[in-house]
Design an enzyme around this catalytic site. Structure first.
Site, PDB file in Angstrom:
ATOM      1  N   ASP A   1       0.845  -1.198   0.000  1.00 32.29           N
ATOM      2  CA  ASP A   1       0.000   0.000   0.000  1.00 32.29           C
ATOM      3  C   ASP A   1       0.883   1.252   0.000  1.00 32.29           C
ATOM      4  O   ASP A   1       1.983   1.241   0.575  1.00 32.29           O
ATOM      5  CB  ASP A   1      -0.882  -0.054   1.271  1.00 32.29           C
ATOM      6  CG  ASP A   1      -2.070   0.870   1.218  1.00 32.29           C
ATOM      7  OD1 ASP A   1      -2.508   1.223   0.105  1.00 32.29           O
ATOM      8  OD2 ASP A   1      -2.568   1.259   2.292  1.00 32.29           O
TER       9      ASP A   1
ATOM     10  N   VAL B   1      -9.461   0.040   4.008  1.00 31.22           N
ATOM     11  CA  VAL B   1      -9.819   0.340   5.397  1.00 31.22           C
ATOM     12  C   VAL B   1      -8.606   0.075   6.283  1.00 31.22           C
ATOM     13  O   VAL B   1      -8.040  -1.021   6.259  1.00 31.22           O
ATOM     14  CB  VAL B   1     -11.012  -0.529   5.871  1.00 31.22           C
ATOM     15  CG1 VAL B   1     -11.365  -0.208   7.323  1.00 31.22           C
ATOM     16  CG2 VAL B   1     -12.229  -0.333   4.976  1.00 31.22           C
TER      17      VAL B   1
END
Ligand code: 13P
Length: 284
Positions: A82, A232
């Site tokens: 990420d 999330v």
């Protein structure tokens, strides 16, 4: 086996649902994410590991733990790097066995972001690894794990998005349409109009960052307008820390192994809630 996200996101796009991308930092979080996805019979789950958590876990350790746990479920699992602005770290993640990467050049001018993203695509595609990039910039939240208070909100421009996709060949694009990294200070103001305009021109799966705290109906609107992957992070951490604090407040001092098991469950609870919001079952 670990897979890249392309098949999952294609299924989400045609099936009108979104795949959850949940941030992990250790065994407990990876286990909690994969267990929740398997129990919900998800079409797939993305375990996201941000470059900023490299002090918690080495890239090779994230690969070893995630692939061992993925081998015990039929659900496709993608291990995704990420938010990474460093192409050397991306190279290392691909070499270590990550099946997906996000090159985050959103702070750079358009041309530089596109040039770097194109290079990352070349590296990644040669190894069968999927690529996400970002155009536009998310605002920071009050308790952000990913952003900083210096972050400025710049909505993604639909025409630029179309040009960026054509020039880079990226698999999925993260867009800025009003979400924030971290917790929302007030009611989220998500610009579905901008998202719709991007989606009309993009033709590839779109990604929504800053998933924590977005109401279910807004998530549904986003999915109807091209969002296929939703990230999330903060809520998983906030919830698990709060529940851990409550468990310790009783005055008990359980063994660390007991706390670790509880924390897997806390992570799973948040992930299961979002999986339901994303209508993420394989039959969705
Ligand atoms: P939140 O921390 O707001 O859930 O955002 C997560 C995220 O976008 C990770 O890339």
């Amino acid at each position: 086996m670990l897979v890249n996200f392309n098949n999952m996101l294609a299924q989400a796009k045609s099936g009108g649902f979104a795949i959850g991308s949940f941030n992990a930092y250790n065994y407990e979080t990876i286990r909690g994410i994969i267990d929740a996805g398997s129990q919900a019979k998800s079409a797939g789950t993305i375990v996201a590991f941000g470059k900023k958590y490299l002090e918690n876990m080495a890239l090779e350790d994230a690969v070893a733990i995630t692939s061992a746990l993925a081998a015990r479920t039929d659900m496709p699992v993608c291990l995704h790097l990420d938010h990474c602005d460093d192409i050397d770290v991306i190279r290392m993640a691909i070499a270590a066995g990550f099946t997906s990467v996000m090159y985050d050049g959103s702070a750079l001018p358009f041309e530089q972001n596109a040039t770097n993203t194109r290079l990352v695509c070349e590296l990644a595609y040669a190894a069968g690894v999927s690529v996400e990039a970002e155009l536009g910039s998310l605002a920071a939240g009050e308790q952000s794990h990913e952003g900083s208070s210096a972050d400025r909100e710049i909505y993604t421009d639909p025409d630029q998005a179309a040009r960026f996709i054509a020039e880079t060949g990226v698999d999925a694009l993260a867009v800025s349409v009003g979400t924030v990294h971290g917790l929302y200070k007030g009611k989220p103001n998500i610009r579905i109009d901008i998202l719709r305009a991007i989606n009309e021109k993009a033709g590839i799966p779109l990604v929504l960052h800053g998933g924590s705290g977005i109401p279910e109906e807004t998530i549904t609107d986003c999915i109807h307008n091209g969002i296929c992957k939703i990230n999330v992070n903060t809520e998983i951490s906030v919830y698990a820390v709060e529940k851990t604090a409550q468990a310790l407040c009783s005055g008990e001092r359980p063994h660390l192994s007991v706390i670790g098991k509880k924390q897997q469950k806390y992570v799973s609870e948040v992930v299961a809630k979002y999986i339901a919001f994303f209508r993420h079952q394989s039959q969705a």
